[in-house]
Design a protein around this motif. Structure first.
Motif, PDB file in Angstrom:
ATOM      1  N   VAL A  63       0.948  -1.207   0.108  1.00 15.67           N
ATOM      2  CA  VAL A  63      -0.200   0.066   0.016  1.00 15.67           C
ATOM      3  C   VAL A  63       0.542   1.334  -0.129  1.00 15.67           C
ATOM      4  CG1 VAL A  63      -2.051  -1.062   1.097  1.00 15.67           C
ATOM      5  CG2 VAL A  63      -0.027  -0.022   2.627  1.00 15.67           C
ATOM      6  N   ARG A  64       0.334   2.438  -0.416  1.00 19.96           N
ATOM      7  CA  ARG A  64       1.025   3.623  -0.535  1.00 19.96           C
ATOM      8  C   ARG A  64      -0.035   4.631  -0.378  1.00 19.96           C
ATOM      9  NH1 ARG A  64       6.551   3.946   0.490  1.00 19.96           N
ATOM     10  NH2 ARG A  64       7.342   5.919  -0.215  1.00 19.96           N
ATOM     11  N   ARG A  65       0.483   5.689   0.196  1.00 17.97           N
ATOM     12  CA  ARG A  65      -0.648   6.982   0.413  1.00 17.97           C
ATOM     13  C   ARG A  65      -0.036   7.831  -0.381  1.00 17.97           C
ATOM     14  NH1 ARG A  65       1.002   9.523   4.723  1.00 17.97           N
ATOM     15  NH2 ARG A  65      -0.630  10.413   5.512  1.00 17.97           N
ATOM     16  N   LEU A  66      -0.956   8.531  -1.244  1.00 16.58           N
ATOM     17  CA  LEU A  66      -0.625   9.779  -1.867  1.00 16.58           C
ATOM     18  C   LEU A  66      -0.934  11.028  -1.133  1.00 16.58           C
ATOM     19  CD1 LEU A  66      -1.468   7.346  -3.880  1.00 16.58           C
ATOM     20  CD2 LEU A  66      -2.458   9.080  -5.598  1.00 16.58           C
ATOM     21  N   VAL A  67       0.104  11.737  -0.604  1.00 17.03           N
ATOM     22  CA  VAL A  67       0.141  12.969   0.099  1.00 17.03           C
ATOM     23  C   VAL A  67       0.078  14.240  -0.505  1.00 17.03           C
ATOM     24  CG1 VAL A  67       1.147  11.537   1.857  1.00 17.03           C
ATOM     25  CG2 VAL A  67       2.579  13.022   0.417  1.00 17.03           C
ATOM     26  N   MET A  68      -0.580  15.292   0.253  1.00 18.67           N
ATOM     27  CA  MET A  68      -0.542  16.478  -0.330  1.00 18.67           C
ATOM     28  C   MET A  68       0.786  16.954  -0.465  1.00 18.67           C
ATOM     29  SD  MET A  68      -3.838  18.099  -0.443  1.00 18.67           S
ATOM     30  CE  MET A  68      -5.289  18.373   0.392  1.00 18.67           C
ATOM     31  N   PRO A  69       1.010  17.835  -1.809  1.00 11.09           N
ATOM     32  CA  PRO A  69       2.483  18.442  -1.887  1.00 11.09           C
ATOM     33  C   PRO A  69       2.713  19.451  -0.700  1.00 11.09           C
ATOM     34  CG  PRO A  69       1.056  18.501  -3.963  1.00 11.09           C
ATOM     35  CD  PRO A  69       0.202  18.098  -2.979  1.00 11.09           C
ATOM     36  N   ALA A  78      -5.133   6.811  -1.588  1.00 14.91           N
ATOM     37  CA  ALA A  78      -4.162   5.458  -1.057  1.00 14.91           C
ATOM     38  C   ALA A  78      -4.373   4.709  -2.291  1.00 14.91           C
ATOM     39  CB  ALA A  78      -4.469   4.919   0.088  1.00 14.91           C
ATOM     40  N   ILE A  79      -3.256   3.721  -2.446  1.00 11.10           N
ATOM     41  CA  ILE A  79      -3.145   2.912  -3.679  1.00 11.10           C
ATOM     42  C   ILE A  79      -2.995   1.487  -3.111  1.00 11.10           C
ATOM     43  CG2 ILE A  79      -0.829   3.465  -4.499  1.00 11.10           C
ATOM     44  CD1 ILE A  79      -1.877   2.828  -7.381  1.00 11.10           C
ATOM     45  N   ALA A  80      -3.275   0.373  -3.520  1.00 11.85           N
ATOM     46  CA  ALA A  80      -3.003  -0.749  -2.918  1.00 11.85           C
ATOM     47  C   ALA A  80      -2.719  -1.800  -3.955  1.00 11.85           C
ATOM     48  CB  ALA A  80      -4.010  -1.453  -1.948  1.00 11.85           C
ATOM     49  N   ALA A  81      -1.904  -2.800  -3.987  1.00 13.58           N
ATOM     50  CA  ALA A  81      -1.505  -3.736  -4.835  1.00 13.58           C
ATOM     51  C   ALA A  81      -1.249  -5.218  -4.573  1.00 13.58           C
ATOM     52  CB  ALA A  81      -0.449  -3.304  -5.748  1.00 13.58           C
ATOM     53  N   TYR A  82      -1.919  -6.076  -4.923  1.00 12.58           N
ATOM     54  CA  TYR A  82      -1.466  -7.462  -4.607  1.00 12.58           C
ATOM     55  C   TYR A  82      -1.715  -8.301  -5.845  1.00 12.58           C
ATOM     56  CZ  TYR A  82      -1.767 -11.661  -1.666  1.00 12.58           C
ATOM     57  OH  TYR A  82      -1.244 -13.081  -1.207  1.00 12.58           O
ATOM     58  N   GLY A  83      -0.728  -9.129  -6.327  1.00  9.01           N
ATOM     59  CA  GLY A  83      -0.818  -9.779  -7.457  1.00  9.01           C
ATOM     60  C   GLY A  83      -1.187  -8.753  -8.885  1.00  9.01           C
ATOM     61  N   GLU A  84      -2.092  -9.143  -9.515  1.00  9.83           N
ATOM     62  CA  GLU A  84      -2.375  -8.470 -10.645  1.00  9.83           C
ATOM     63  C   GLU A  84      -3.329  -7.334 -10.484  1.00  9.83           C
ATOM     64  OE1 GLU A  84      -6.046 -11.312 -12.310  1.00  9.83           O
ATOM     65  OE2 GLU A  84      -4.031 -11.566 -13.369  1.00  9.83           O
ATOM     66  N   HIS A  85      -3.862  -7.453  -9.126  1.00 15.11           N
ATOM     67  CA  HIS A  85      -4.827  -6.386  -8.686  1.00 15.11           C
ATOM     68  C   HIS A  85      -4.133  -5.139  -8.180  1.00 15.11           C
ATOM     69  CE1 HIS A  85      -8.074  -9.143  -9.847  1.00 15.11           C
ATOM     70  NE2 HIS A  85      -7.286 -10.090  -9.375  1.00 15.11           N
ATOM     71  N   THR A  86      -4.906  -3.707  -8.667  1.00 11.35           N
ATOM     72  CA  THR A  86      -4.349  -2.622  -8.103  1.00 11.35           C
ATOM     73  C   THR A  86      -5.656  -1.684  -7.896  1.00 11.35           C
ATOM     74  OG1 THR A  86      -2.312  -2.759  -9.374  1.00 11.35           O
ATOM     75  CG2 THR A  86      -2.869  -0.511  -8.458  1.00 11.35           C
ATOM     76  N   ASP A 108      -1.332  14.868 -10.560  1.00 11.32           N
ATOM     77  CA  ASP A 108      -0.838  13.415 -11.507  1.00 11.32           C
ATOM     78  C   ASP A 108       0.356  12.965 -11.274  1.00 11.32           C
ATOM     79  OD1 ASP A 108      -3.623  13.578 -12.589  1.00 11.32           O
ATOM     80  OD2 ASP A 108      -2.841  14.556 -14.673  1.00 11.32           O
ATOM     81  N   GLN A 109       1.231  13.851 -11.045  1.00 11.88           N
ATOM     82  CA  GLN A 109       2.577  13.404 -10.761  1.00 11.88           C
ATOM     83  C   GLN A 109       2.805  12.776  -9.357  1.00 11.88           C
ATOM     84  OE1 GLN A 109       5.212  13.571 -13.019  1.00 11.88           O
ATOM     85  NE2 GLN A 109       6.159  12.365 -11.129  1.00 11.88           N
ATOM     86  N   VAL A 110       1.976  13.248  -8.558  1.00 10.20           N
ATOM     87  CA  VAL A 110       2.003  12.586  -6.987  1.00 10.20           C
ATOM     88  C   VAL A 110       1.473  11.030  -7.327  1.00 10.20           C
ATOM     89  CG1 VAL A 110       1.072  12.519  -4.724  1.00 10.20           C
ATOM     90  CG2 VAL A 110       1.585  14.597  -5.676  1.00 10.20           C
ATOM     91  N   GLU A 111       0.503  10.999  -8.002  1.00  8.39           N
ATOM     92  CA  GLU A 111       0.126   9.561  -8.412  1.00  8.39           C
ATOM     93  C   GLU A 111       0.990   8.804  -9.084  1.00  8.39           C
ATOM     94  OE1 GLU A 111      -3.633   7.199 -10.537  1.00  8.39           O
ATOM     95  OE2 GLU A 111      -4.116   9.037 -10.010  1.00  8.39           O
ATOM     96  N   ILE A 112       1.759   9.374 -10.355  1.00  3.48           N
ATOM     97  CA  ILE A 112       2.477   8.538 -10.834  1.00  3.48           C
ATOM     98  C   ILE A 112       3.789   8.299 -10.120  1.00  3.48           C
ATOM     99  CG2 ILE A 112       4.462   8.720 -12.789  1.00  3.48           C
ATOM    100  CD1 ILE A 112       2.620  10.708 -14.098  1.00  3.48           C
ATOM    101  N   GLN A 116       4.888   4.217  -8.778  1.00  2.00           N
ATOM    102  CA  GLN A 116       6.397   3.748  -9.078  1.00  2.00           C
ATOM    103  C   GLN A 116       6.912   3.251  -7.846  1.00  2.00           C
ATOM    104  OE1 GLN A 116       8.116   7.221 -10.609  1.00  2.00           O
ATOM    105  NE2 GLN A 116       7.729   6.733 -12.732  1.00  2.00           N
ATOM    106  N   GLU A 117       6.711   4.073  -6.605  1.00  2.00           N
ATOM    107  CA  GLU A 117       7.332   3.674  -5.349  1.00  2.00           C
ATOM    108  C   GLU A 117       6.445   2.362  -4.889  1.00  2.00           C
ATOM    109  OE1 GLU A 117       8.428   8.096  -3.319  1.00  2.00           O
ATOM    110  OE2 GLU A 117       6.331   7.083  -3.120  1.00  2.00           O
TER     111      GLU A 117
END
Length: 222
Positions: A63-69, A78-86, A108-112, A116-117
């Motif tokens: 999991v990863r949080r997307l934070v305010m600049p 927040a974004i989560a990933a497990y196997g092929e699912h995101t 958009d750059q924060v999300e990108i 990546q992270e």
């Protein structure tokens, strides 16, 4: 729901929190259809202890949080990933504020960057070989919830992956986070729901940062 055994006001460490949660999750002990997923990073040692005590299979969910600049303490998604699912989950209210304050290109750059992270984290610590979750009972574990954003993303991810039953177990969370998460799951277990909440770490005597080698020692490699 809450545990029937008496919760402490704070935990010694993440392992102690996992030990406590395992008692409240005893109904799932030795259930071949259940598995435990710990949210990286802090949820992994808690989940590992739960899984060990209940005799369940265990894995980590990235999991990863997307934070305010310039405001890294505030997550707008927040974004989560497990196997092929995101799964990407926006925080209601905060996302609206972010859109008003910052240009779309910046967000958009924060999300990108977050994606990546997340992929780097997953490649380094989890890998692509994951446990099947379709039609299974999935117990999502973290070391605590603040806003509930990362847990909400993990829940949505498990729904998309076809989990049959979703259980959330956390040592501590404020009432606001519980109100957000409870309608999304089949069962919720929280040990401490304080009247005043400033941070998850305040409810642990030891809340050390977790190095990669500590996590890889806990996460099964397949």
């Amino acid at each position: 729901m809450t545990t029937e055994h008496i919760a402490p006001t704070r935990f010694d460490d993440r392992m102690a929190a996992g030990t406590f949660l395992a008692v409240g999750l005893a109904a799932y002990a030795q259930d071949p259809n259940a598995l435990v997923l710990g949210l990286l990073r802090g949820g992994v040692p808690v989940a590992a202890e739960v899984a060990t005590r209940l005799g369940l299979r265990f894995d980590a969910l990235a999991v990863r949080r997307l934070v305010m600049p310039e405001r890294t303490e505030i997550a707008f998604a927040a974004i989560a990933a497990y196997g092929e699912h995101t799964s990407l989950k926006y925080v209601e209210g905060v996302w609206d504020s972010a859109q008003l304050r910052f240009e779309k290109a910046i967000l958009d750059q924060v999300e990108i960057t977050a994606r990546q992270e997340l992929e780097e984290l997953r490649a380094r610590l989890v890998g692509q070989s994951v446990l099947p979750v379709a039609e299974r009972t999935v117990i999502l574990v973290d070391d605590g919830m603040a806003s509930g954003a990362t847990m909400s993303a993990a829940i949505e991810l498990m729904r998309e992956a076809g989990a049959g039953r979703i259980v959330v177990a956390v040592p501590v969370a404020p009432k606001e986070a519980l109100r957000e998460v409870t309608p999304l799951v089949d069962e919720l277990l929280c040990a401490i729901t304080p009247r005043v909440f400033h941070s998850v770490s305040a409810f642990y005597s030891r809340f050390d940062s977790l190095a990669d080698y500590e996590l890889t020692a806990l996460i099964p490699r397949r």
